[in-house]
Design an enzyme around this catalytic site. Sequence first.
Site, PDB file in Angstrom:
ATOM      1  N   HIS A   1      98.164 -31.716   6.277  1.00  0.00           N
ATOM      2  CA  HIS A   1      96.969 -32.702   5.874  1.00  0.00           C
ATOM      3  C   HIS A   1      97.460 -34.010   6.948  1.00  0.00           C
ATOM      4  CE1 HIS A   1      96.501 -36.340   3.647  1.00  0.00           C
ATOM      5  NE2 HIS A   1      95.587 -35.734   2.747  1.00  0.00           N
TER       6      HIS A   1
ATOM      7  N   GLU B   1      88.630 -32.954   6.207  1.00  0.00           N
ATOM      8  CA  GLU B   1      89.008 -34.379   6.028  1.00  0.00           C
ATOM      9  C   GLU B   1      89.023 -35.285   7.274  1.00  0.00           C
ATOM     10  OE1 GLU B   1      91.258 -34.399   2.094  1.00  0.00           O
ATOM     11  OE2 GLU B   1      92.957 -34.271   3.665  1.00  0.00           O
TER      12      GLU B   1
HETATM   13  P1  PGA Z   1      91.437 -39.778  -1.083  1.00  0.00           P
HETATM   14  O1  PGA Z   1      92.374 -38.745  -0.145  1.00  0.00           O
HETATM   15  O2  PGA Z   1      90.477 -39.031  -1.901  1.00  0.00           O
HETATM   16  O3  PGA Z   1      92.256 -40.958  -1.575  1.00  0.00           O
HETATM   17  O4  PGA Z   1      90.606 -40.480   0.301  1.00  0.00           O
HETATM   18  C1  PGA Z   1      92.011 -37.577   0.236  1.00  0.00           C
HETATM   19  C2  PGA Z   1      93.226 -37.016   0.704  1.00  0.00           C
HETATM   20  O5  PGA Z   1      93.840 -37.524   1.698  1.00  0.00           O
HETATM   21  O6  PGA Z   1      93.480 -35.755   0.683  1.00  0.00           O
END
Ligand code: PGA
Length: 253
Positions: A97, A167
């Site tokens: 992540h 992401e």
């Molecule tokens: P968010 O986070 O939905 O708060 O933007 C997503 C993540 O970091 O996994």
Amino acid sequence: MNKKIIVGNWKMNPESVDKSREIANEMNKNSKFFKNINLIICPPFVFLNEVSKIFLKNKKIMLGAQDIFVGRGVSHTGEVGSVMLKNIGIKYVIIGHSDRRESLDDEFLVREKIFGALKDGFKAILCVGEKERNEHGDQYNEVRAQIESAINKLPKRLIKNLLIAYEPIWAIGKSEDEAVKPEDLHEMTIFIKRVVADILGIKETEKIIILYGGSVTKNNAKEIIEKGNVSGLLVGRESLRPDNFIELIKSID
Ligand code: PGA
């Protein structure tokens, strides 16, 4: 019809075990309404055991960890390893992540965790995503490099348990209209499949599951899934607000 995969990443929340139970109980109660959803909840390590008791008999909700330690031996102060996670029923692990890449996990560690977690029988959610998007398309180079370093030479038999969560860092934790545009996401998912095909072969790539994460809410989830060409979503903030999260799930179910 393939079930949609929704991952709830609680990150470093909530602040107490009582609150974690409260959120989990709410999700547990409402999951009977889910039809075509595989929900994976990823609480912080300290709450995993408590939350696992709540979901014990629930076939619609699985548990994931936000990280894993895959080195061997017994003396690794502060780490949480595969066997411990397996013994409380963890099936999924988030790896790489951007929160962790920023300060803790470099590309070598991400690769080690991906290989280790998959070999140990977990489903691994590899997070990738660029810091910025520009018209030169540098985002594609960044994402390609992250995927290549994480899965190059991965044994083909393991790919069925790999999920890739796209992401983009610029879209995480923002307002819902700052999430990725579905048409840009569509292009990126095609690109990710091509990168995986280059590394592991076209046949293996058919099995790859791609998720999107970054400012998903109950208002944009459906459009992102439908137009973005993804199999599911990785949801941060909104996964801690059961009412919103349940609405989000129902909107795509
Ligand atoms: P968010 O986070 O939905 O708060 O933007 C997503 C993540 O970091 O996994």
